[in-house]
Design a protein around this motif. Structure first.
Motif, mmCIF file in Angstrom:
data_model
loop_
_atom_site.group_PDB
_atom_site.id
_atom_site.type_symbol
_atom_site.label_atom_id
_atom_site.label_comp_id
_atom_site.label_asym_id
_atom_site.label_seq_id
_atom_site.Cartn_x
_atom_site.Cartn_y
_atom_site.Cartn_z
ATOM 1 N N LEU A 54 0.841 -1.199 0.000
ATOM 2 C CA LEU A 54 0.000 0.000 0.000
ATOM 3 C C LEU A 54 0.878 1.252 0.000
ATOM 4 O O LEU A 54 1.726 1.416 0.867
ATOM 5 N N SER A 55 0.667 2.125 -0.975
ATOM 6 C CA SER A 55 1.412 3.399 -0.998
ATOM 7 C C SER A 55 0.704 4.352 -0.046
ATOM 8 O O SER A 55 -0.233 5.049 -0.423
ATOM 9 N N ALA A 56 1.166 4.384 1.196
ATOM 10 C CA ALA A 56 0.410 5.073 2.237
ATOM 11 C C ALA A 56 0.828 6.519 2.433
ATOM 12 O O ALA A 56 0.204 7.244 3.185
ATOM 13 N N ASN A 57 1.902 6.933 1.748
ATOM 14 C CA ASN A 57 2.333 8.321 1.932
ATOM 15 C C ASN A 57 1.570 9.238 0.974
ATOM 16 O O ASN A 57 2.128 9.878 0.091
ATOM 17 N N THR A 58 0.240 9.294 1.152
ATOM 18 C CA THR A 58 -0.595 10.217 0.390
ATOM 19 C C THR A 58 -1.360 11.044 1.409
ATOM 20 O O THR A 58 -1.440 10.661 2.584
ATOM 21 N N ASN A 59 -1.931 12.152 0.968
ATOM 22 C CA ASN A 59 -2.666 12.999 1.917
ATOM 23 C C ASN A 59 -3.784 12.227 2.586
ATOM 24 O O ASN A 59 -3.995 12.319 3.786
#
Lengths: 552, 198
Positions: free
Chosen positions: A470-475
């Motif tokens: 999961l690419s979790a570094n999003t706003n």
């Protein structure tokens, strides 16, 4: 030696080490938190903090102190990350982006240690040791303080006060966490965990390339990462990284560290309530759940069900050679059962059902054996629920530890039990509703749902491990998971302190022949059943759509 | 409740400052001092030198891709492979088509390189590690590479096999972890045995 025998001996050695420490450490913790005597260094700290060590707090003030301390922690850690480029030992890293810095500050203060960043590419040494490692200590201490306040609620009667948070905090740090961490860090340093302030050494590899050998004050942070059931790795690969976990001994030692305090606290509980069998019963439930899951996940990994894993002939994707399937599964179950969230192997690549079992382990509410303090108070809340259900079945007023469970208490307990699943399921539901947030999934289909479910389960339970695809570094994820971590940590804490206040005001009722004994095998079976059924009923539908659909 | 929290902010701030000095500065500095005095080699990352030049760390794997005279490491998801500035696993799931394709591709490559029957290639040659920096391979995968390395170097198979055994560790105290071969140390020993400078 056959693989299975070696694996079982490894599990047995861990259990033996924990059993040896259970009594002395549990009693030591009990003494540390009830003594009238202050150490010299503690008196110095009380003066600097400006508290009267003999004054006690009502539950509301105790809760306010926890919240104020945590709020200050979030603000300071946020600022420290934002200004790191102007600080020494920054390794040339810029200030951390605001969304990520907020998520990380919340993550470490809530004892979650969810990491939407890669340690070696984001954080300088000063932020790691002066910010993140400090929260590794104090967030664990907060959990232990709350558990002790709850125990005082059971032990005391007709009083409004539950102790003094600042005194409990200082004692937990000075007498328990710091000495244990120092000893543990020395052991880790001797096994080869790095401890330096190097900005990286350039190596000319045999193949004619260049490799930067990273450095850092790793051992001092690694030890409290496990001991405080935190889990935030110095490096992105966490305890799979050879500099955090160099060999099979350091591996089992780290598992021992992350289980140590949660397990010993059952003894502390029994000692403080004056009936050690009560502590043994709670330990029995924790051990049953943990042992069952260890055997199940190990068997699933060794059998490596799954198209890609069967093609390769083993479930070694995301696992290190020196650990293999047994030592990886043992770590995985222990870390998801203790709210630690450190990993020595990557859960996303586990077999479908094996990964699902790890999600379910968190879904139990982090009680097998749970985080420092939080595992014990989580299990005691479930024990009250079990007593209540038993009371309904036989038609008697339920009591636990000679305190009546009235409407007020059962409301608080119900709210506690509902909080985490609501955060997990609503959060996952929102994240699955928008194509923009679904874009963060590495996989499509059931495994993608598992990635998102794992993320919210991990955040709401303050675990911190991930299905890392999961690419979790999003706003969205930085904000949503920060909210999940805050609510998942502090709503239960306030409810537990309210419960403690409520029990403390009550007078003890005498035991009668009609009182349900809460120390025998029957109660262990009941409490285990309640724990599994509550989590099972809550999460079965979503587990069926994710890991079970993938694995069966 | 809110005003109660505000009233506790002063002790909270003071406590955080005091504890930061104790836990964030004094504690790690004392441990670093201890480590640097007692076991400086380990504390600095178990660096390995050859002729005074750092060639790596015995704990951190390296890529030997396209270097058939060396034992090959496991597949790595750390950056372009074995990059300690980007330690990482693939995080691909057990049913991932990408993982399946990668495994098939690696199987073909390893079978071609070592002459191993494709169905027999060791799993650790096909699956990436957790850290992407795994310094080890399984004794089975090492065994599959012996013939090729001996041939490439003009060494006897038995000499290479002896070196593999020398750099193989069994389970710690008989039952912790798994047996493994340290690839960097083995390859360094091979270079010494062959008398090559690089």
């Amino acid at each position: 030696m056959p693989d299975t025998l070696a694996g079982l001996l490894q599990v047995g050695a861990l259990i033996a080490a924990l059993a040896l420490c259970w009594r002395p450490l549990g009693d030591y913790i009990a003494r540390s938190l009830t003594t009238d005597k202050d150490l010299k260094v503690e008196r110095g700290i009380y003066r600097l903090v400006g508290v009267d060590a003999r004054s006690e707090q009502r539950w509301t003030i105790y809760a306010a102190s926890v919240l104020a301390f945590s709020a200050v922690g979030v603000v300071l850690l946020f600022v420290l990350q934002r200004v790191q480029e102007h600080l020494p030992l920054s390794l040339g890293f810029p200030g951390v982006e605001p969304g990520l810095a907020f998520n990380t500050a919340v993550s470490f203060v809530t004892n979650t240690n969810w990491q939407a960043y890669s340690g070696e590419a984001t954080m300088g040494h000063l932020v790691q040791m002066g910010g993140l490692a400090v929260q590794n200590f104090v967030s664990a201490a907060v959990g232990l303080c709350v558990a002790v306040a709850l125990i005082r609620g059971f032990v005391r009667s007709r009083t409004d006060v539950l102790g003094n948070f600042w005194v409990d905090l200082v004692r937990v740090v000075v007498r328990i966490l710091l000495p244990l961490a120092a000893v543990g860090a020395v052991v880790l340093i001797l096994t080869g965990v790095v401890q330096n302030f190097s900005g990286g050494v350039d190596a000319s590899t045999l193949a004619g390339q260049h490799q930067t050998i990273t450095g850092g004050p790793v051992a001092s942070q690694e030890v409290i990462k496990e001991l405080g059931t935190n889990g935030g790795g110095f490096y992105n690969a966490n305890s799979a990284h050879p500099f955090e976990n160099p060999n099979p001994f350091s591996n089992v030692f780290e598992i021992f560290l992350l289980m140590l305090i949660p397990v010993a606290l059952t003894r502390t509980f029994g000692t403080l309530v004056g009936d050690r069998r009560q502590g043994l019963a709670v330990l029995g439930v924790m051990a049953t759940l943990w042992g069952t899951l260890v055997l199940a996940v190990t068997a699933l990994e060794v059998n490596h069900h799954g198209t890609a894993l069967q093609a390769a002939g083993a479930a070694m994707e995301g696992k290190e050679t020196r650990f293999g399937e047994w030592a990886s599964a043992l770590f995985a179950v222990s870390t998801t059962g203790t709210s630690t969230g450190a990993v020595n192997s990557f859960h996303s690549s586990y077999t479908g059902v094996g990964g699902g079992a790890l999600i379910f382990n968190m879904g139990l509410g982090e009680v097998a054996p749970g985080g420092v303090g939080s595992g014990l108070y989580g299990m005691l809340v479930l024990a009250i629920m079990a007593v209540f259900i038993a009371g309904l079945m036989v038609g008697r007023t339920p009591e636990y530890l000679r305190k009546k469970i009235t409407g007020r208490e059962i409301k608080l307990v119900s709210l506690y039990i509902l909080t985490m699943p609501l955060i997990v399921l609503i959060g996952t539901g929102i994240a699955m509703s928008f194509s923009s947030t679904r874009a963060s999934m590495l996989s499509s289909g059931p495994h993608g749902l598992s990635e998102v479910l794992y993320g919210f389960m991990s955040a709401a339970n303050n675990n911190g491990s991930a299905f890392g695809g999961l690419s979790a570094n999003t706003n969205f994820y930085n904000t949503a998971l920060a909210i999940a971590m805050l609510l998942g940590r502090f709503i239960p804490i306030v409810l537990v302190l309210a419960l403690a206040g409520s029990f403390g005001r009550q007078q003890k009722v005498p035991e009668t022949p009609g009182t349900l004994p809460t120390h025998g095998p029957l109660f262990v079976v009941m409490l285990t059943g309640v724990t599994v059924i509550v989590a099972g009923l809550t999460f079965f539908p979503v587990l069926a759509l994710g890991p079970l659909a993938e694995g069966l | 409740m809110f005003t109660s929290v505000l009233r506790q902010l002063t002790p909270a701030l003071r406590a955080m400052v005091v504890l930061t000095v104790l836990l964030g500065l004094a504690y790690p500095l004392a441990l670093t001092g201890f480590a640097q005095v007692v076991v400086p080699g380990r504390a600095d990352g178990s660096l390995v030198k050859r002729d005074g030049v750092v060639v790596g760390s015995s704990l951190i794997g390296q890529s030997f891709a396209d270097q058939p005279q060396y034992f090959q490491s496991r597949p790595s998801a750390a950056g372009d492979g074995y990059d300690p500035l980007a330690s990482s696993a693939s995080n691909l799931g057990p049913e991932s088509p990408d993982l399946l394709a990668a495994i098939n591709e690696r199987r073909t490559a390893a079978a071609a390189l070592d002459g191993t029957p494709p169905a027999d290639v060791a799993p650790d040659a096909l699956e990436a590690s957790g850290s992407g920096l795994d310094p080890h391979i399984s004794p089975r995968y090492a065994g599959q590479q012996v013939d090729r390395v001996a041939r490439e170097r003009g060494l006897s198979e038995s000499a290479v096999r002896r070196l593999v055994e020398k750099y193989t560790s069994g389970r710690t105290i008989g039952f912790l972890g798994e047996p493994r071969v340290n690839v960097l140390l083995l390859n360094l020993a091979l270079d010494r045995a062959s008398g090559t400078a690089d």
